[in-house]
Write a protein that holds these residues in place. Sequence first.
Motif, PDB file in Angstrom:
ATOM      1  N   SER A  22       0.806  -1.307   0.028  1.00  0.00           N
ATOM      2  CA  SER A  22       0.140  -0.052  -0.018  1.00  0.00           C
ATOM      3  C   SER A  22       1.039   1.129   0.151  1.00  0.00           C
ATOM      4  O   SER A  22       2.105   1.342   0.575  1.00  0.00           O
ATOM      5  N   ILE A  23       0.289   2.254  -0.444  1.00  0.00           N
ATOM      6  CA  ILE A  23       0.969   3.712  -0.568  1.00  0.00           C
ATOM      7  C   ILE A  23      -0.157   4.727  -0.222  1.00  0.00           C
ATOM      8  O   ILE A  23      -1.066   4.518  -0.057  1.00  0.00           O
ATOM      9  N   GLY A  24       0.441   5.829   0.133  1.00  0.00           N
ATOM     10  CA  GLY A  24      -0.137   7.062   0.542  1.00  0.00           C
ATOM     11  C   GLY A  24      -0.526   7.797  -0.945  1.00  0.00           C
ATOM     12  O   GLY A  24      -0.623   7.224  -1.836  1.00  0.00           O
ATOM     13  N   LYS A  25      -0.209   9.194  -0.708  1.00  0.00           N
ATOM     14  CA  LYS A  25      -0.238  10.167  -1.908  1.00  0.00           C
ATOM     15  C   LYS A  25       0.658   9.849  -3.067  1.00  0.00           C
ATOM     16  O   LYS A  25       2.053   9.499  -2.438  1.00  0.00           O
ATOM     17  N   GLY A  26       0.380   9.471  -4.289  1.00  0.00           N
ATOM     18  CA  GLY A  26       1.235   9.432  -5.073  1.00  0.00           C
ATOM     19  C   GLY A  26       0.838   8.653  -6.534  1.00  0.00           C
ATOM     20  O   GLY A  26      -0.232   9.160  -6.988  1.00  0.00           O
ATOM     21  N   LEU A  27       1.471   7.722  -7.150  1.00  0.00           N
ATOM     22  CA  LEU A  27       1.072   7.174  -8.403  1.00  0.00           C
ATOM     23  C   LEU A  27       0.641   5.698  -8.238  1.00  0.00           C
ATOM     24  O   LEU A  27       1.584   5.034  -7.432  1.00  0.00           O
TER      25      LEU A  27
END
Length: 124
Positions: A22-27
């Motif tokens: 998982s990631i936060g803000k980005g692509l």
Amino acid sequence: MKAVVQRVIKANVTVEGEVISSIGKGLCVLIGISKDDTKKDMEYIARKLLSIRLFENDQGKKWHLSVKDKGYEILCISQFTLYHVLKGNKLDFHNAMAAEKSEAYYKEFLDLIRVQYQADLIKG
């Protein structure tokens, strides 16, 4: 190689209810690998992902800064279906790289992006 790129506030990959990455803000990027792809293709897509201007700057000017400029994350997801061909009512994936070979290619691609950016901001 093909890349389908989407700006996200957050994104994750789940398999059978379990979060794999998982990631936060980005692509969030779906990566398709062709049977004919080379190191040069990999380098081109990596360079474009890191430099494509998809985010606004501090003055609100849209399409001005890259993921790298903003310090955002990238979640890459291997997606062989990007190289499908419709044959009647069936999908044919003969243009996609074979699974055994594409896994190593995909890992090398992730490593390349990590070297060119910040390793901890690249998820796969």
